[in-house]
Enzyme design. Structure first.
Site, PDB file in Angstrom:
ATOM      1  N   THR A 180       0.867  -1.182   0.000  1.00 44.02           N
ATOM      2  CA  THR A 180       0.000   0.000   0.000  1.00 44.02           C
ATOM      3  C   THR A 180       0.903   1.231   0.000  1.00 44.02           C
ATOM      4  O   THR A 180       2.019   1.178   0.524  1.00 44.02           O
ATOM      5  CB  THR A 180      -0.858  -0.023   1.290  1.00 44.02           C
ATOM      6  OG1 THR A 180      -1.763  -1.111   1.191  1.00 44.02           O
ATOM      7  CG2 THR A 180      -1.630   1.269   1.510  1.00 44.02           C
ATOM      8  N   ARG A 208     -14.822  -6.257  -0.535  1.00 41.67           N
ATOM      9  CA  ARG A 208     -14.235  -5.861   0.756  1.00 41.67           C
ATOM     10  C   ARG A 208     -13.555  -4.487   0.624  1.00 41.67           C
ATOM     11  O   ARG A 208     -12.863  -4.208  -0.341  1.00 41.67           O
ATOM     12  CB  ARG A 208     -13.199  -6.906   1.192  1.00 41.67           C
ATOM     13  CG  ARG A 208     -12.459  -6.584   2.489  1.00 41.67           C
ATOM     14  CD  ARG A 208     -11.137  -5.907   2.245  1.00 41.67           C
ATOM     15  NE  ARG A 208     -10.362  -5.723   3.476  1.00 41.67           N
ATOM     16  CZ  ARG A 208      -9.249  -5.017   3.568  1.00 41.67           C
ATOM     17  NH1 ARG A 208      -8.760  -4.439   2.494  1.00 41.67           N
ATOM     18  NH2 ARG A 208      -8.619  -4.882   4.703  1.00 41.67           N
ATOM     19  N   VAL A 209     -13.770  -3.633   1.597  1.00 40.68           N
ATOM     20  CA  VAL A 209     -13.119  -2.329   1.626  1.00 40.68           C
ATOM     21  C   VAL A 209     -12.322  -2.229   2.919  1.00 40.68           C
ATOM     22  O   VAL A 209     -12.826  -2.566   3.996  1.00 40.68           O
ATOM     23  CB  VAL A 209     -14.162  -1.190   1.550  1.00 40.68           C
ATOM     24  CG1 VAL A 209     -13.494   0.164   1.752  1.00 40.68           C
ATOM     25  CG2 VAL A 209     -14.886  -1.226   0.202  1.00 40.68           C
ATOM     26  N   GLY A 210     -11.079  -1.785   2.823  1.00 44.43           N
ATOM     27  CA  GLY A 210     -10.229  -1.674   4.007  1.00 44.43           C
ATOM     28  C   GLY A 210     -10.215  -0.271   4.585  1.00 44.43           C
ATOM     29  O   GLY A 210     -11.163   0.503   4.410  1.00 44.43           O
ATOM     30  N   ASP A 211      -9.131   0.050   5.259  1.00 47.90           N
ATOM     31  CA  ASP A 211      -9.020   1.352   5.924  1.00 47.90           C
ATOM     32  C   ASP A 211      -8.548   2.466   4.998  1.00 47.90           C
ATOM     33  O   ASP A 211      -8.803   3.642   5.275  1.00 47.90           O
ATOM     34  CB  ASP A 211      -8.011   1.239   7.076  1.00 47.90           C
ATOM     35  CG  ASP A 211      -6.619   0.841   6.574  1.00 47.90           C
ATOM     36  OD1 ASP A 211      -6.524  -0.109   5.766  1.00 47.90           O
ATOM     37  OD2 ASP A 211      -5.634   1.490   6.975  1.00 47.90           O
ATOM     38  N   THR A 231      -0.895   1.872   6.953  1.00 45.97           N
ATOM     39  CA  THR A 231      -0.817   0.623   6.202  1.00 45.97           C
ATOM     40  C   THR A 231      -0.860  -0.544   7.176  1.00 45.97           C
ATOM     41  O   THR A 231      -0.387  -0.431   8.297  1.00 45.97           O
ATOM     42  CB  THR A 231       0.461   0.548   5.346  1.00 45.97           C
ATOM     43  OG1 THR A 231       0.489  -0.734   4.685  1.00 45.97           O
ATOM     44  CG2 THR A 231       1.732   0.692   6.180  1.00 45.97           C
ATOM     45  N   GLY A 232      -1.438  -1.642   6.747  1.00 41.69           N
ATOM     46  CA  GLY A 232      -1.496  -2.804   7.630  1.00 41.69           C
ATOM     47  C   GLY A 232      -2.877  -3.439   7.624  1.00 41.69           C
ATOM     48  O   GLY A 232      -3.621  -3.319   6.647  1.00 41.69           O
ATOM     49  N   GLY A 234      -6.193  -3.623   7.764  1.00 45.11           N
ATOM     50  CA  GLY A 234      -7.167  -2.549   7.636  1.00 45.11           C
ATOM     51  C   GLY A 234      -8.361  -2.624   8.569  1.00 45.11           C
ATOM     52  O   GLY A 234      -8.857  -1.603   9.048  1.00 45.11           O
TER      53      GLY A 234
HETATM   54  N1  ASP Z   1      -4.411  -1.381   4.863  1.00 39.22           N
HETATM   55  C1  ASP Z   1      -4.626  -2.053   3.608  1.00 39.22           C
HETATM   56  C2  ASP Z   1      -6.002  -2.680   3.628  1.00 39.22           C
HETATM   57  O1  ASP Z   1      -6.382  -3.196   4.666  1.00 39.22           O
HETATM   58  C3  ASP Z   1      -3.613  -3.120   3.311  1.00 39.22           C
HETATM   59  C4  ASP Z   1      -2.167  -2.750   3.575  1.00 39.22           C
HETATM   60  O2  ASP Z   1      -1.872  -1.627   3.919  1.00 39.22           O
HETATM   61  O3  ASP Z   1      -1.308  -3.645   3.417  1.00 39.22           O
HETATM   62  O4  ASP Z   1      -6.634  -2.694   2.615  1.00 39.22           O
END
Ligand code: ASP
Length: 319
Positions: A180, A208-211, A231-232, A234
């Site tokens: 990301t 699916r929607v993340g952060d 990032t991480g 989500g």
């Molecule tokens: N945060 C992102 C998500 O959950 C993924 C990532 O940053 O690796 O979509």
């Protein structure tokens, strides 16, 4: 109206005025700063070319900031370049969902105007961050999603991805690949901005929607306080309202940027089961101080400022 609500509305009114008065180019202060990330990292999974790319891009962004570019434009441009580079899990090299196609999420926030734009689950955009900016500038909404939202941003000038644009559209063999991208910027007007763009998770369920596109989770910016991109994992960043929590700790709890950012990362990690709840944040405060806490093995990141030449790294140190 309580005192703090009154103070908040006065601040927003002041920001509204500042929006109207924004100079074409920033020169009010000498200080400027940019920090970016290229996602969480695992040992052995960070090609050196990602770090080389970040250092060189930061050199150009630093020059733009020195010449007076606005934070929101620089954040957008840094992310657009990372999306187009084909090196990160965002834009061109986005990973695919469980059905083998790309779904992009992105957001941008201008700390000066307190406006934001975001897109989620879009499948055919050349630059998701540019589409998020269009939502901010060309609509009265904050977030547009899915096919109907994609039609709306295309009608407003977003570029469709050309044939063959997505490098991993037919699947890939790098499980749990990260990457990301995000940026947080302080400009010479003293304005803050941040943005984030991603292909999301490896083999995520379609829809699916993340952060990353959620304001206050993956992205947040408020003048006088901080700008941050995450990032991480989500789902945790959404539930903890991660980037907004950092700003709140600073605004209402009197914490400094580093203390606040580390606390939020630690809180999410503690809530996880050891593997889940991990990730990182890049952030800059109104004085140009950086914070880069992460609970993942590593986080690809780099920064530059009026005082510091570009550096980048993925694990313990940056150079
Ligand atoms: N945060 C992102 C998500 O959950 C993924 C990532 O940053 O690796 O979509």
């Amino acid at each position: 109206m309580g005192l703090s609500a009154l103070a908040a509305s006065l601040l927003l009114a002041a920001q509204g005025t500042a929006a109207a008065d924004a100079p074409a180019s920033c020169a009010a202060q000498e200080d400027y700063a940019i920090i970016v990330h290229g996602g969480t990292a695992r040992a052995g999974q960070v090609p050196e070319e990602r770090l080389t790319f970040i250092r060189s891009m930061l050199g150009e962004m630093r020059e733009d900031l020195r010449e007076g570019s606005h934070a929101v434009d620089v954040a957008q441009e840094a992310i657009r370049r990372m999306e187009a580079s084909g090196l990160f899990n965002a834009g061109r090299a986005s990973i695919t969902n469980a059905e083998g196609f790309v779904e992009n999420d992105a957001s941008i926030m201008d700390g000066r105007t307190f406006e934001a734009g975001a897109i989620a689950s879009m499948t055919g955009l050349k630059s998701p961050i540019t589409a998020a900016r269009l939502v901010m500038d060309e609509t009265r909404h904050v977030m547009m999603v899915g096919d109907r939202g994609e039609e709306a941003v295309l009608e407003r000038g977003a570029e469709p991805a050309p044939e063959g644009w997505f490098l991993r559209a037919r699947g890939h063999d790098e499980p749990e690949e990260h990457g990301t991208v995000g940026a947080a910027v302080l400009d010479r007007c003293g304005d803050l901005a941040a943005g984030t763009s991603t292909g999301g998770y490896d083999a995520k369920i379609p829809g699916r929607v993340g952060d990353s596109p959620v304001i206050g989770a993956g992205t947040f910016a408020k003048n006088g306080v901080m700008a941050a991109s995450a990032t991480g994992h989500g789902e945790y960043f959404v539930r903890f309202g991660a980037t907004r929590s950092i700003a709140a700790r600073m605004e209402y709890g009197g914490q400094g940027l580093e203390e606040a950012a580390e606390a939020v990362i630690a809180e999410m990690q503690a809530a996880g089961d050891g593997r889940s709840g991990r990730g990182g944040i890049v952030a800059v405060d109104a004085e140009g101080n950086f914070a880069t806490p992460f609970s993942s093995e590593g986080m690809v990141r780099g920064y530059a400022s009026d005082e510091e030449a570009p550096v980048a790294g993925a694990f313990g140190s940056v150079d």
